[in-house]
Design a protein around this motif. Structure first.
Motif: not given
Length: 388
Positions: A377, A291-292, A300, A282-283, A289, A305, A286, A297
């Motif tokens: 990312g 979207e998950v 998840h 997820r890091t 740039g 993912t 994001r 939160d």
């Protein structure tokens, strides 16, 4: 596609990579499934399975898929015309409710946006309104494989109990069992549905039902037609270490080895490993740039993912480029998410370097597809892995 050197990166959210030691176990010579050695294997397996489900009750093992295990959960507990409550959390929740309707059940289907899990409050509201107690079961997908959203099963059970409603709770754990913390007995689940090809690190071919005493009692009066999926003859034969029909002997060898691997690592460590790999993924998403898909939160998934693409980009084109250039398979968007998302599987036999390679391949594929991303990312994800 031309042959490429190195191993294929199978990063779909199941079937997952099968460990070498499990493959070796599966390749052992087949033994007599009516003999004493097989009885010993069955007895050991059924005992070792219980901690993975978090149960002290019976676990029924079928030669079949997770879809078959869905059907077994329904036909063993319900009768034609019974009312069941399903909540739309994604593609697989939708398929399960279609199966229920096809079996002759009346389905009360709560719509959803595919970005949230099951709302405990919505379940409680529906059950409270059911003053005649016509709803016989609530069917929940714990980890929705199409969306990367994990529903809060313990809170759903608490909400059900608060209403005093007697409905059974049936839960699909096909992409969560052995990867995400799950507690059949403690959470008051009546039937847990699972398959072999994800967190249990096996090829497809085994389906499972963990069964509560309440579900067993319901099975004695359930009137939906069943034969192959009937719990009773299997549970009876299992007491002697056998099955009422030919089992998937060599897959059971592999299951025994997979259970030994999970026990050796320890389930808390297994769950923690999946949690940190999901957090790193997820890091990265994001950081790029993007979207998950999951927006809560608390929900998840630690198994996969789902990445939502910008409106002007085709997720399937990105997957195609990644497969052709880097020999890596990612999960497609399913149902109404087709072309809009791709899914990164990070479950099963999986470590930090495999995740790092996976995310590097995704980043390169996004860049080759012309998706505007921040290349930091990947670095951000590696920082997460280094920090643990």
């Amino acid at each position: 596609m031309t042959s490429q050197p190195g191993r294929h990166f199978l990063q779909i959210p199941g079937p997952t990579n099968v460990p070498d030691q499990v493959l070796r176990a599966i390749s052992a010579p087949t033994i007599d499934h009516r003999g004493p050695d097989f009885a010993s294997l069955t007895t050991e397996l059924l005992t070792s399975l219980k901690p993975v489900f978090g149960t002290s009750g019976p676990v029924v093992v079928f030669p079949g898929s997770g879809t078959g295990a869905w059907e077994a959960a329904l036909v063993n507990t319900l009768s034609t015309g019974d009312r069941v409550l399903h909540v739309e959390t994604g593609h697989f929740a939708t398929l399960w409710q279609r199966m229920a309707a096809g079996l002759g059940l009346y389905v009360d289907f709560v719509p959803g946006d595919w970005r949230h899990g099951v709302s405990p409050e919505a379940v409680a509201e529906r059950l409270t309104a059911d003053s005649a107690r016509t709803i016989k079961a609530v069917c929940v997908v714990h980890n929705e494989t199409s969306t990367g959203v994990t529903s809060r099963v313990s809170e759903i059970r608490q909400a059900m109990d608060a209403t005093g409603h007697p409905a059974l709770l049936l839960v699909d754990t096909i992409s969560s069992l052995g990867s995400i913390d799950y507690r059949h007995d403690e959470w008051g689940v009546d039937v847990t549905v699972a398959g072999s090809q994800k967190g249990l690190m096996l090829p497809p071919g085994l389906g499972f039902n963990a069964v509560s005493e309440k579900a067993l009692a319901a099975s004695r009066t359930a009137r939906l037609r069943k034969s192959y999926w009937d719990w009773q003859p299997i549970i009876e034969a299992n007491r002697r270490g056998f099955f009422p029909y030919t089992p998937a002997t060599n897959l059971l060898y592999g299951l025994a080895e997979a259970l030994r691997m999970l026990e050796a690592e320890g389930l808390p460590a297994v769950f923690a490993r999946h949690d940190r790999h999901a957090a790193a993924t997820r890091t990265a998403v994001r950081g790029w740039g993007l979207e998950v898909l999951c927006v809560d939160d608390r929900e998840h998934s630690s198994s996969l993912t789902a990445v939502l693409m910008p409106d002007d980009q085709d997720a399937d084109k990105v997957r195609e480029i990644i497969l052709e250039r880097f020999d890596m398979s990612l999960g497609a968007g399913l149902g109404k998410l087709a072309g809009r998302v791709f899914r990164i599987g990070h479950l099963g036999h999986f470590n930090d370097l495999t995740l790092a390679g996976t995310l590097a391949g995704v980043q390169m594929g996004l860049q080759l597809a012309g998706v505007r991303i921040d290349p930091n990312g990947l670095t951000a994800a590696l920082d997460v892995l280094r920090s643990e």
